[in-house]
Design an enzyme around this catalytic site. Structure first.
Site, PDB file in Angstrom:
ATOM      1  N   GLU A 175       0.827  -1.216   0.000  1.00  0.00           N
ATOM      2  CA  GLU A 175       0.000   0.000   0.000  1.00  0.00           C
ATOM      3  C   GLU A 175       0.857   1.260   0.000  1.00  0.00           C
ATOM      4  O   GLU A 175       0.758   2.098   0.910  1.00  0.00           O
ATOM      5  CB  GLU A 175      -0.944  -0.006   1.212  1.00  0.00           C
ATOM      6  CG  GLU A 175      -1.880  -1.185   1.184  1.00  0.00           C
ATOM      7  CD  GLU A 175      -3.025  -1.137   2.203  1.00  0.00           C
ATOM      8  OE1 GLU A 175      -4.076  -1.695   1.938  1.00  0.00           O
ATOM      9  OE2 GLU A 175      -2.857  -0.517   3.274  1.00  0.00           O
ATOM     10  N   GLU A 367      -5.393  -8.383  -1.370  1.00  0.00           N
ATOM     11  CA  GLU A 367      -6.053  -8.231  -0.069  1.00  0.00           C
ATOM     12  C   GLU A 367      -7.518  -7.936  -0.293  1.00  0.00           C
ATOM     13  O   GLU A 367      -7.858  -7.039  -1.076  1.00  0.00           O
ATOM     14  CB  GLU A 367      -5.474  -7.053   0.744  1.00  0.00           C
ATOM     15  CG  GLU A 367      -4.169  -7.334   1.409  1.00  0.00           C
ATOM     16  CD  GLU A 367      -3.724  -6.216   2.340  1.00  0.00           C
ATOM     17  OE1 GLU A 367      -4.593  -5.590   2.990  1.00  0.00           O
ATOM     18  OE2 GLU A 367      -2.513  -5.983   2.398  1.00  0.00           O
TER      19      GLU A 367
HETATM   20  C1  BGP Z   1      -4.339  -3.150   4.904  1.00  0.00           C
HETATM   21  C2  BGP Z   1      -2.981  -3.648   5.324  1.00  0.00           C
HETATM   22  C3  BGP Z   1      -2.970  -4.908   6.089  1.00  0.00           C
HETATM   23  C4  BGP Z   1      -4.213  -5.153   6.864  1.00  0.00           C
HETATM   24  C5  BGP Z   1      -5.501  -4.771   6.224  1.00  0.00           C
HETATM   25  C6  BGP Z   1      -6.715  -4.846   7.101  1.00  0.00           C
HETATM   26  O1  BGP Z   1      -4.339  -1.769   4.943  1.00  0.00           O
HETATM   27  O2  BGP Z   1      -2.151  -3.832   4.204  1.00  0.00           O
HETATM   28  O3  BGP Z   1      -1.769  -5.023   6.771  1.00  0.00           O
HETATM   29  O4  BGP Z   1      -4.133  -5.460   8.146  1.00  0.00           O
HETATM   30  O5  BGP Z   1      -5.416  -3.483   5.707  1.00  0.00           O
HETATM   31  O6  BGP Z   1      -6.689  -3.825   8.032  1.00  0.00           O
HETATM   32  P1  BGP Z   1      -6.958  -4.055   9.567  1.00  0.00           P
HETATM   33  O7  BGP Z   1      -5.966  -5.094   9.970  1.00  0.00           O
HETATM   34  O8  BGP Z   1      -6.734  -2.777  10.208  1.00  0.00           O
HETATM   35  O9  BGP Z   1      -8.352  -4.528   9.655  1.00  0.00           O
END
Ligand code: BGP
Length: 473
Positions: A175, A367
């Site tokens: 990201e 993701e």
């Molecule tokens: C993204 C990141 C991850 C991740 C995901 C979910 O921004 O790349 O590392 O964790 O989001 O976010 P969260 O864990 O805050 O729910």
């Protein structure tokens, strides 16, 4: 009998994704140095501490460092053909600026790769996932400093030399477009956000873009079979009203978000970004060598997708909607998760089309998923979670991926986020669960760390087995 059909191409990669700091634990084992995550006990939403504190769940996380073989075997049971994970920079270069890599750290990822190979799972490696060595944040102010390019280059080269023959797919920065929004977590920038000016942030962004391109250049020499991708946070924006002013606000938000992908795919800064710099009176330090580096563009674009947002030109409405990391305001037509993330499967089809139309590079969804509270129950003497809400979320998003494929978008694969329960990045909770596999660990740190497949485990295995034909449209 009708034979179920699927829009997903043959060889489509199915799997899941995690990041080192959210799964490994063992934060001080094997010669590992500290990373910025080790001093973020509350995640992105909280303040950093001086030293690691016991309430930071990431210090032990889900103990993947010791249990990777068991976890990978469970992924294999679901039929994963790809697993996305990150390498902790501070396991390889404990301080970030060390002259020599830490062999124990390198050997750990050899073992992870051995295990994946044994199960026929393709690795997809993130080189830097919000895990900058803490020393680089404290001594150099992270990516604000040009010196980071050299340290990252040494790190990336070490990885390509060591693993280049076994790893085909690489992502340079997780990201990358979150850097200006989360300078410490994403850019290892030690100076508090309030004290940074936009010029510092854009300079840090430039350094990361150069480092990313340089990694691509090095991979071409050292690991010729490697496919290098950039990784961006995607968030389609809808105008809150049909007014041209709101449409223009969307354009501006898109520009701020898409400039990273534009540079990675076109090899130079787009005109709209140069205009922004001009109008803000920011003069970036860009050398001829930087310009040359930037021309080394990526093979594919990968991205995360969780939600869309709306955008408005109305300053009062904007202020009311603040709080979202990438800006924007809530969309009144959408429902949200328990953490307020708005759920929008159609947005995934839109973003796939937008990226494909704009960049004409193969896309990889690395993701996507639903963070939710789960309840462990007993069914036929087996502990499990009946996570129909997660199945619905994933099903509906995957249906839209299929639609995009039908639209002609080239999609390489899909790795759902947090395929096993992990520590959340934004809140550092374990109760924000994404996995197909429940991990017995609670927000207070208690729990046996035992793993239990959820209902979604079998559901996803069937989706993979049928290459998406089992999805409900
Ligand atoms: C993204 C990141 C991850 C991740 C995901 C979910 O921004 O790349 O590392 O964790 O989001 O976010 P969260 O864990 O805050 O729910």
């Amino acid at each position: 009998m009708t034979i179920p059909t699927t829009p997903f191409p043959e060889g489509f990669l199915w799997g899941g994704a995690t990041a080192a700091n959210q799964v490994e634990g063992a934060y001080a084992e094997g010669g590992k140095g500290l990373s910025v995550q080790d001093v973020m006990p509350r995640g992105l939403v909280g303040a950093r501490t001086e030293k690691p504190t016991p309430d930071n769940l990431k210090l032990e996380a889900i103990d993947f460092y010791h249990r990777y073989a068991e976890d990978i075997a469970l992924f294999a049971q679901m039929g994963f053909s790809v697993y996305r994970f990150s390498i902790a920079w501070s396991r390889i270069f404990p301080n970030g600026d060390d002259a020599e890599p830490n062999e124990e750290g390198l050997a750990f990822y050899d073992r992870v790769l051995d295990e994946l190979e044994r199960h026929g799972i393709e690795p997809l490696v993130t080189i830097s996932h919000y895990e900058t060595p803490l020393h680089l944040a404290e001594t150099y102010d992270g990516w604000v400093s040009r010196e980071l390019i050299g340290f990252y280059e040494r790190y990336a080269r070490t990885l390509f030399e060591r693993y280049g023959a076994r790893v085909k797919y690489w992502l340079t920065f997780n990201e990358i477009n979150s850097l200006v929004h989360a300078p410490f977590m994403s850019g290892g920038i030690g100076t508090p956000k309030e004290q940074l000016n936009e010029g510092d942030l854009y300079q840090a962004m430039h350094h990361e873009l150069v480092a990313s391109a340089r990694a691509t250049r090095i991979a071409r020499e050292v690991a010729p079979g490697a496919q290098i991708g950039c990784m961006v946070l995607s968030m389609p924006m809808y105008p809150l009203s049909p007014s041209p002013a709101d449409a223009l606000a969307v354009l501006a938000a898109d520009h701020a978000n898409l400039v990273y992908g534009d540079v990675h795919t076109r090899g130079e800064y787009p005109g709209y970004f140069l205009r922004t710099l001009r109008e803000k009176g920011i003069e970036l330090d860009i050398t001829d060598e930087d310009r040359e580096d930037l021309t080394h563009t990526v093979d594919f674009v990968s991205f995360s997708y969780y939600m869309s947002a709306a955008e408005t030109a109305d300053p009062e409405l904007r202020a009311a909607g603040e709080g979202n990391i990438m800006g924007g305001v809530p969309n009144p037509t959408l429902e949200a998760s328990e953490w307020g993330w708005q759920i929008d499967p159609t947005g995934l089809r839109i973003v796939l089309n937008q990226f494909w139309d704009r960049w004409q590079k193969p896309l990889f969804i690395v993701e996507n998923g639903l963070g939710a509270k789960d309840e462990l129950v007993e069914v036929d003497g087996r502990k499990t979670v009946i996570d129909d809400y997660r199945i619905r979320y994933l099903n509906d998003h995957l249906v839209q991926v299929g639609e995009a494929v039908e639209d002609g978008v080239e999609v390489l694969g899909y790795t759902s986020w947090g395929c096993i329960d992990i520590v959340s990045a934004s809140t550092a909770q374990l109760s924000k669960r994404y996995g197909f596999i429940y991990v017995d660990r609670n927000d207070d740190g208690s729990g046996s760390l035992a793993r239990y497949p959820k209902k979604s485990f079998d559901w996803y295995a069937e989706v993979i087995r049928t290459n998406g034909a089992s999805l409900t449209r």
